[in-house]
Design a protein around this motif. Structure first.
Motif, PDB file in Angstrom:
ATOM      1  N   UNK A 115      37.860 -68.688  13.836  1.00 40.95           N
ATOM      2  CA  UNK A 115      38.379 -68.700  12.462  1.00 40.95           C
ATOM      3  C   UNK A 115      38.726 -67.278  12.036  1.00 40.95           C
ATOM      4  N   UNK A 116      39.901 -66.823  12.406  1.00 37.83           N
ATOM      5  CA  UNK A 116      40.304 -65.445  12.138  1.00 37.83           C
ATOM      6  C   UNK A 116      40.455 -65.180  10.641  1.00 37.83           C
ATOM      7  N   UNK A 117      41.019 -66.142   9.928  1.00 37.94           N
ATOM      8  CA  UNK A 117      41.178 -65.979   8.483  1.00 37.94           C
ATOM      9  C   UNK A 117      39.808 -65.888   7.817  1.00 37.94           C
ATOM     10  N   UNK A 118      38.892 -66.760   8.219  1.00 39.41           N
ATOM     11  CA  UNK A 118      37.548 -66.729   7.662  1.00 39.41           C
ATOM     12  C   UNK A 118      36.830 -65.428   7.952  1.00 39.41           C
ATOM     13  N   UNK A 119      37.045 -64.880   9.150  1.00 39.95           N
ATOM     14  CA  UNK A 119      36.418 -63.611   9.530  1.00 39.95           C
ATOM     15  C   UNK A 119      36.937 -62.476   8.651  1.00 39.95           C
ATOM     16  N   UNK A 120      38.250 -62.388   8.495  1.00 44.71           N
ATOM     17  CA  UNK A 120      38.808 -61.319   7.678  1.00 44.71           C
ATOM     18  C   UNK A 120      38.390 -61.475   6.223  1.00 44.71           C
ATOM     19  N   UNK A 121      38.305 -62.693   5.745  1.00 38.06           N
ATOM     20  CA  UNK A 121      37.851 -62.930   4.373  1.00 38.06           C
ATOM     21  C   UNK A 121      36.404 -62.472   4.197  1.00 38.06           C
ATOM     22  N   UNK A 122      35.563 -62.743   5.215  1.00 42.08           N
ATOM     23  CA  UNK A 122      34.155 -62.323   5.146  1.00 42.08           C
ATOM     24  C   UNK A 122      34.045 -60.803   5.125  1.00 42.08           C
ATOM     25  N   UNK A 123      34.867 -60.126   5.933  1.00 40.68           N
ATOM     26  CA  UNK A 123      34.866 -58.655   5.908  1.00 40.68           C
ATOM     27  C   UNK A 123      35.292 -58.153   4.527  1.00 40.68           C
ATOM     28  N   UNK A 124      36.344 -58.745   3.989  1.00 34.75           N
ATOM     29  CA  UNK A 124      36.863 -58.301   2.699  1.00 34.75           C
ATOM     30  C   UNK A 124      35.823 -58.499   1.597  1.00 34.75           C
ATOM     31  N   UNK A 125      35.211 -59.666   1.554  1.00 38.38           N
ATOM     32  CA  UNK A 125      34.229 -59.964   0.508  1.00 38.38           C
ATOM     33  C   UNK A 125      32.964 -59.134   0.660  1.00 38.38           C
ATOM     34  N   UNK A 126      32.707 -58.634   1.880  1.00 40.64           N
ATOM     35  CA  UNK A 126      31.538 -57.790   2.121  1.00 40.64           C
ATOM     36  C   UNK A 126      31.804 -56.321   1.807  1.00 40.64           C
ATOM     37  N   UNK A 127      33.039 -56.008   1.395  1.00 38.29           N
ATOM     38  CA  UNK A 127      33.390 -54.627   1.110  1.00 38.29           C
ATOM     39  C   UNK A 127      33.434 -53.759   2.360  1.00 38.29           C
ATOM     40  N   UNK A 128      33.852 -54.359   3.471  1.00 35.77           N
ATOM     41  CA  UNK A 128      33.853 -53.648   4.757  1.00 35.77           C
ATOM     42  C   UNK A 128      34.729 -52.414   4.706  1.00 35.77           C
ATOM     43  N   UNK A 129      34.154 -51.273   5.091  1.00 32.50           N
ATOM     44  CA  UNK A 129      34.898 -50.017   5.101  1.00 32.50           C
ATOM     45  C   UNK A 129      34.821 -49.339   6.468  1.00 32.50           C
ATOM     46  N   UNK A 130      34.500 -50.139   7.492  1.00 32.43           N
ATOM     47  CA  UNK A 130      34.410 -49.589   8.835  1.00 32.43           C
ATOM     48  C   UNK A 130      35.741 -49.632   9.555  1.00 32.43           C
ATOM     49  N   UNK A 131      35.671 -49.400  10.851  1.00 35.74           N
ATOM     50  CA  UNK A 131      36.865 -49.379  11.694  1.00 35.74           C
ATOM     51  C   UNK A 131      37.058 -50.757  12.315  1.00 35.74           C
ATOM     52  N   UNK A 132      38.314 -51.148  12.446  1.00 35.11           N
ATOM     53  CA  UNK A 132      38.617 -52.465  13.004  1.00 35.11           C
ATOM     54  C   UNK A 132      39.832 -52.330  13.916  1.00 35.11           C
ATOM     55  N   UNK A 133      39.853 -53.087  14.979  1.00 31.47           N
ATOM     56  CA  UNK A 133      41.051 -53.052  15.824  1.00 31.47           C
ATOM     57  C   UNK A 133      41.340 -54.431  16.383  1.00 31.47           C
ATOM     58  N   UNK A 134      42.639 -54.700  16.648  1.00 32.37           N
ATOM     59  CA  UNK A 134      42.956 -55.914  17.387  1.00 32.37           C
ATOM     60  C   UNK A 134      42.406 -55.724  18.794  1.00 32.37           C
ATOM     61  N   UNK A 135      41.964 -56.803  19.383  1.00 30.07           N
ATOM     62  CA  UNK A 135      41.441 -56.657  20.741  1.00 30.07           C
ATOM     63  C   UNK A 135      42.460 -57.240  21.700  1.00 30.07           C
ATOM     64  N   UNK A 136      42.002 -57.720  22.832  1.00 35.08           N
ATOM     65  CA  UNK A 136      42.897 -58.137  23.910  1.00 35.08           C
ATOM     66  C   UNK A 136      44.092 -58.930  23.393  1.00 35.08           C
ATOM     67  N   UNK A 137      45.270 -58.514  23.780  1.00 33.38           N
ATOM     68  CA  UNK A 137      46.479 -59.240  23.443  1.00 33.38           C
ATOM     69  C   UNK A 137      47.025 -59.967  24.660  1.00 33.38           C
ATOM     70  N   UNK A 138      47.951 -60.862  24.394  1.00 31.26           N
ATOM     71  CA  UNK A 138      48.688 -61.496  25.490  1.00 31.26           C
ATOM     72  C   UNK A 138      49.689 -60.496  26.063  1.00 31.26           C
ATOM     73  N   UNK A 139      50.240 -60.830  27.208  1.00 28.26           N
ATOM     74  CA  UNK A 139      51.313 -60.032  27.807  1.00 28.26           C
ATOM     75  C   UNK A 139      52.603 -60.790  27.513  1.00 28.26           C
ATOM     76  N   UNK A 140      53.416 -60.224  26.618  1.00 31.49           N
ATOM     77  CA  UNK A 140      54.598 -60.946  26.145  1.00 31.49           C
ATOM     78  C   UNK A 140      55.856 -60.107  26.359  1.00 31.49           C
ATOM     79  N   UNK A 141      57.001 -60.792  26.311  1.00 24.05           N
ATOM     80  CA  UNK A 141      58.311 -60.138  26.412  1.00 24.05           C
ATOM     81  C   UNK A 141      58.427 -59.296  27.677  1.00 24.05           C
ATOM     82  N   UNK A 142      57.809 -59.806  28.762  1.00 23.88           N
ATOM     83  CA  UNK A 142      57.904 -59.182  30.095  1.00 23.88           C
ATOM     84  C   UNK A 142      57.320 -57.768  30.136  1.00 23.88           C
ATOM     85  N   UNK A 143      56.385 -57.479  29.259  1.00 24.96           N
ATOM     86  CA  UNK A 143      55.767 -56.147  29.241  1.00 24.96           C
ATOM     87  C   UNK A 143      54.876 -55.948  30.463  1.00 24.96           C
TER      88      UNK A 143
END
Length: 351
Positions: free
Chosen positions: A296-324
């Motif tokens: 539940x990505x939306x729920x996760x981001x909402x939980x961070x927002x409501x918790x006043x999260x001020x830490x560091x965040x990054x997208x993690x593993x992505x797919x390999x798209x567009x022949x990259x």
């Protein structure tokens, strides 16, 4: 929330700092000295070299992922103390260039485990895949050869030098229990957290990936109860967790949203990514969209927002798209799309 992007360094990454600069919202480069062996003290000149590379682009280097923990520390051997001293000195050096968070893990022998680095999706993209039956039946050495030797880029956690004595390591862990691993982690934390407090650097342990025992080896950062226990081993705000939604999300019983809400003040660094989990225990990494996976990505981001999260965040593993052509899981395009999706959710919550 401070948006970050993992970068493997000049000559070791298909993605350039010039390209990362063009992703809206990214302020932090997540980095490491990937040529350093676990247990070695990091040289100041090499740390400064990374800073010199990053500075012209206006990024900070606040997050290191990872300063690897030597196996002797995990095993609780008498030799662990010299490696802990090296770790302390590395912490002190990183503080001098402004580092605020060190991500690390405490997984015995192996880091992350997958059975296919380029599993094809229906749309033609590929991503990392875990096939449970293969792991249950495969010889560990076959998996090592598949992941560590079939690549164009170094694969952190699967460096050949750390796997040269695999049989010896398995023998060393034969009598190490879950309780032993917890005790050895506590010993490590009790030694380094005072140094972290003095230097204003937070330790953020990464969950086991996947979050269950592999090849009979104990794993402890697997669920909410165990994370709670780890944070109590040394009850300091400098003893934290890298909450990885993908690693923990491979087990559908893990409630990531609830973890965010409970541990928010002890999460200095977060990985937010999605996986699709199948009934037979297999899982595949998907786009970051909630609809495309089990997490539940939306729920996760909402939980961070409501918790006043001020830490560091990054997208993690992505797919390999567009022949990259890129390091498995770490291309430019899908992680950039992931950032825009996460920022879109965050912006909608700011209204």
């Amino acid at each position: 929330m401070k948006m970050a992007f993992r970068w493997y360094g000049e000559g070791n990454d298909s993605v350039t700092l010039h390209q990362i600069k063009q992703i809206p919202g990214v302020k932090t480069i997540v980095w490491a000295l990937h040529n350093m062996l676990a247990g070695e003290e990091w040289p100041m000149e090499k740390i400064l070299e990374v800073k010199r590379q990053v500075d012209p682009y206006g990024f900070n280097i606040d997050v290191v992922e990872s300063v690897n923990v030597h196996e002797d520390i995990k095993l609780g051997l008498p030799s662990r103390d010299k490696y802990i001293e090296n770790y302390k000195r590395t912490i002190e050096k990183l503080a001098k260039v402004g580092v605020k968070v060190i991500c690390y893990n405490f997984m015995p022998v192996f880091d992350w485990i997958r059975t296919d680095l380029f599993k094809e999706h229906g749309d033609g993209s590929t991503s990392l895949f875990y096939e449970k039956s293969k792991v249950d039946d495969i010889d560990p050495m076959e998996l090592v050869n598949r992941i560590a030797n079939n690549r164009d880029y170094t694969m952190p956690g699967w460096e050949p030098e750390r796997l040269e004595n695999l049989t010896k390591l398995f023998d060393a862990y034969r009598d190490v229990s879950v309780e032993d691993l917890f005790n050895n982690l506590q010993y490590f934390l009790e030694a380094i957290i005072p140094v972290c407090e003095e230097n204003d650097i937070k330790m953020a342990i990464h969950p086991d990936d996947p979050p269950w025992p592999i090849f009979g080896l104990p794993r402890i950062i697997t669920n909410q109860e165990n994370i709670r226990r780890v944070l109590k081993l040394v009850n300091s705000p400098y003893n934290g967790i890298t909450l990885c939604s993908g690693a923990l999300g491979a087990n559908p019983n893990n409630d990531i949203v609830d973890m965010v809400r409970e541990f928010a003040d002890r999460i200095p660094f977060a990985h937010v990514r999605n996986v699709k989990v199948y009934e037979n225990g297999d899982f595949i990494e998907t786009s970051h969209r909630s609809q495309d996976g089990t997490v539940d990505m939306v729920g996760i981001m909402k939980a961070y927002h409501e918790s006043g999260f001020n830490g560091y965040i990054r997208p993690d593993h992505g797919r390999h798209i567009w022949d990259e052509k890129c390091r498995p899981g770490y291309g430019l395009y899908d992680r950039a799309l992931g950032i825009m999706y996460l920022l879109g959710i965050w912006d909608s919550l700011e209204q």
